[in-house]
Design an enzyme around this catalytic site. Sequence first.
Site, PDB file in Angstrom:
ATOM      1  N   TYR A   1       8.998  -6.797  -0.235  1.00  0.00           N
ATOM      2  CA  TYR A   1       8.110  -5.636  -0.125  1.00  0.00           C
ATOM      3  C   TYR A   1       6.729  -6.076   0.358  1.00  0.00           C
ATOM      4  CZ  TYR A   1       5.663  -1.332  -1.523  1.00  0.00           C
ATOM      5  OH  TYR A   1       4.924  -0.173  -1.534  1.00  0.00           O
TER       6      TYR A   1
ATOM      7  N   SER B   1       0.297  -0.995   1.746  1.00  0.00           N
ATOM      8  CA  SER B   1       0.272  -1.064   0.279  1.00  0.00           C
ATOM      9  C   SER B   1      -0.775  -2.057  -0.172  1.00  0.00           C
ATOM     10  CB  SER B   1       1.650  -1.507  -0.246  1.00  0.00           C
ATOM     11  OG  SER B   1       1.602  -1.810  -1.632  1.00  0.00           O
TER      12      SER B   1
END
Length: 313
Positions: free
Chosen positions: A217, A204
Amino acid sequence: MPSRPTLCRHGDIISKRAPTRDANPKKNNPTRDANPQKNNPTRDANPQKNNPTRDANPQKDDPMRGKVALVTGGGSGIGRAAAVLFAHRGAGVAVADLDLGGGAETVAMIEAGGGRGRFFATDVTDEAGVEELVAATVGEFGKLDCAFNNAGITHPSRPFHELTLDQWNEMIVVNLTSVFLCMKHEIIQMLAQGDGGAIVNTASGAAIVPAPGQPHYTAAKRGVLGLTTHAADELNNQGIRVNSVCPGMIDTPMVASWRESSPEMAEAVIQHMPGRRLGQPEEVAEAAVWLCSDEARWVSGNTMVVDGGMICR
């Protein structure tokens, strides 16, 4: 009808024409040629060349033809877009997800486009299930050439000190441990086959620039980059390439869920997006499928950011 889901429990030289006549009179007639098909601009000795989506060498326009790809998180979003694109490029595709309806729908899309796909309901956090997934893929398609480890989750944004251990553990298991498990068993299979392979992991943009309110995350996706570069280095001389893609804000169900839970923060992020729009799953899928193809045979250990240039700001 779509396939029923399978549950995984656990050279030619051409000279310029001279102005003088030639011993072969046909060459002096500009409307004729030794090969009459050359005079019809819509025809060619090889009819496949007249189809812009085909070529005499199918590998040129269908770089994945004959290959087998495994896509986790293939029931929606980036995973679905990648699975459909793999199939469009000629690969047989194993679609893995916990979402039975979504996985079956992805396979239906593949088959509607003339491709071959099979859905395997799989919990990628369960090692026995992942091992069975790889075995089932090989059982169905005969081998495993490439894998796109894309399954993942997100949580509502919250300050670091409000994050619970349960939330931390869930995020790490789904977004990092599952990638390790999938890579492990994919690598085992590729090494056993002995002819290399390609693995792409979804990290990401948060692995490079921290995601606001998402410390767990951010950590998990940063870990995916570590797994990717380590495996790429270790497997460098064994024919297995390993790369990652780092999507920015992409228009997927997962991002939609985050936007609903954290609307103010999401809107603030989108306002800083290039063009003030979300990326599309197909834009990330193009990168992932290319990295898996032979066209990227000299690319390994790479982190490809697909975010419209957002992290440059």
